[in-house]
Design a protein around this motif. Structure first.
Motif, PDB file in Angstrom:
ATOM      1  N   VAL A  59       0.812  -1.204   0.000  1.00  0.00           N
ATOM      2  CA  VAL A  59       0.000   0.000   0.000  1.00  0.00           C
ATOM      3  C   VAL A  59       0.853   1.265   0.000  1.00  0.00           C
TER       4      VAL A  59
ATOM      5  N   TYR B  78      -2.373   5.673  -2.880  1.00  0.00           N
ATOM      6  CA  TYR B  78      -2.947   5.909  -1.554  1.00  0.00           C
ATOM      7  C   TYR B  78      -1.941   6.632  -0.661  1.00  0.00           C
TER       8      TYR B  78
ATOM      9  N   ASN C  68      -2.507   9.822   1.675  1.00  0.00           N
ATOM     10  CA  ASN C  68      -2.451   9.574   3.115  1.00  0.00           C
ATOM     11  C   ASN C  68      -1.174  10.114   3.764  1.00  0.00           C
TER      12      ASN C  68
ATOM     13  N   GLU D   5      -7.087   0.150  -0.343  1.00  0.00           N
ATOM     14  CA  GLU D   5      -7.124   1.133   0.741  1.00  0.00           C
ATOM     15  C   GLU D   5      -7.486   2.527   0.222  1.00  0.00           C
TER      16      GLU D   5
ATOM     17  N   ARG E 262     -10.551   4.588   1.228  1.00  0.00           N
ATOM     18  CA  ARG E 262     -10.622   5.394   2.444  1.00  0.00           C
ATOM     19  C   ARG E 262     -10.533   6.898   2.160  1.00  0.00           C
TER      20      ARG E 262
END
Length: 256
Positions: free
Chosen positions: A54, A59, A63, A87, A90
């Motif tokens: 990830v 992402y 993030n 992910e 999110r």
């Protein structure tokens, strides 16, 4: 170069195969395209044969503010890819639809000179109109809309028209081109859909038709673009013609 969001507000219309095969067609013509998988389903990433951690995906940009250029993987076909991960779903909970959050991708591409380089960029969008897709539309110069030869896919294109009109009222006009995908020669529904798209979109509807192709379907199963899997196939020819039309019409600007 041009930043292209590949988008339709209906799933299953071939956004991922369009992104993968147009990028491959660009690479075949001596360009060094960048594809960004902005769909939490990560189909473009899987099609490319990748299963990244990830922290090595887009992402991490949303993030951890990881630079986009640090997330690029070069594929065997000379396409550069920023992969996705489930992910990524999110992000819609992490970020809001305010202008600051929606411009994050556009701002990063400008700061990293991805939007002003000689690299064409294709963004594979998810069909849901949330933070991810709106971020792609904000970052893009143009929108390419695949429509399969079926009536429900036309409804998705109509919904996108309303979205683009909404952006235009805020000073964010995005030109778009629509093309018919998985067209079946002589099939009644295909013919009716093609006629309706021609009537509805006029010059914004591509002359090139991408036919239903076994080579494209099988290439996906082999985690390859159609040029790598079957370079002499009708599928490869169709995507070559589509790229030629998009360039010749000025929709995609390239430095050959």
């Amino acid at each position: 170069m041009t930043i292209i969001a590949v988008f339709n507000q209906k799933g299953g219309v071939g956004k991922t195969t369009t992104t993968a095969n147009l990028a491959a067609a660009m690479a075949k013509n001596g360009l060094t395209p960048l594809a960004i998988d902005l769909d939490p389903q990560a189909h473009l990433t899987a099609l490319s044969g990748l299963n990244p951690k990830v922290e090595r995906t887009v992402y991490s940009f949303f993030n951890q503010q990881t630079p986009l250029s640090d997330l690029v993987t070069q594929l065997p076909n000379q396409v550069n890819l920023i992969p996705s991960h489930m992910e990524l779903a999110r992000v819609d909970m992490m970020l809001s639809q305010n202008r600051h959050d929606l411009r994050r991708l556009k701002k990063a591409m400008a700061e990293e000179m991805l939007s002003s380089s000689d690299t064409p960029v294709l963004i594979d969008c998810c069909p849901m109109l949330g933070v991810l897709s709106l971020s792609a539309l904000m970052a893009a110069d143009v929108v390419l809309v695949p429509v399969t030869a079926e009536y429900l896919a036309m409804n998705g294109a109509q919904q996108l028209d309303q979205t683009l009109k909404g952006l235009a009222t805020k000073g964010l006009y995005r030109p778009r081109k629509v093309f018919i995908n998985r067209y079946q020669r002589g099939h009644t529904t295909s013919e009716k859909v093609a006629h309706e798209l021609t009537r509805r979109y006029g010059k914004d509807f591509c002359n090139t038709r991408v036919f239903e192709s076994q080579s494209v379907l099988e290439s996906v199963g082999q985690n390859k673009d159609v040029f790598s899997f079957a370079p002499d196939s009708e599928g490869a020819e169709d995507f070559s013609y589509l790229l030629d039309e998009l360039i010749e019409s000025g929709f995609i600007k390239v430095n050959m």
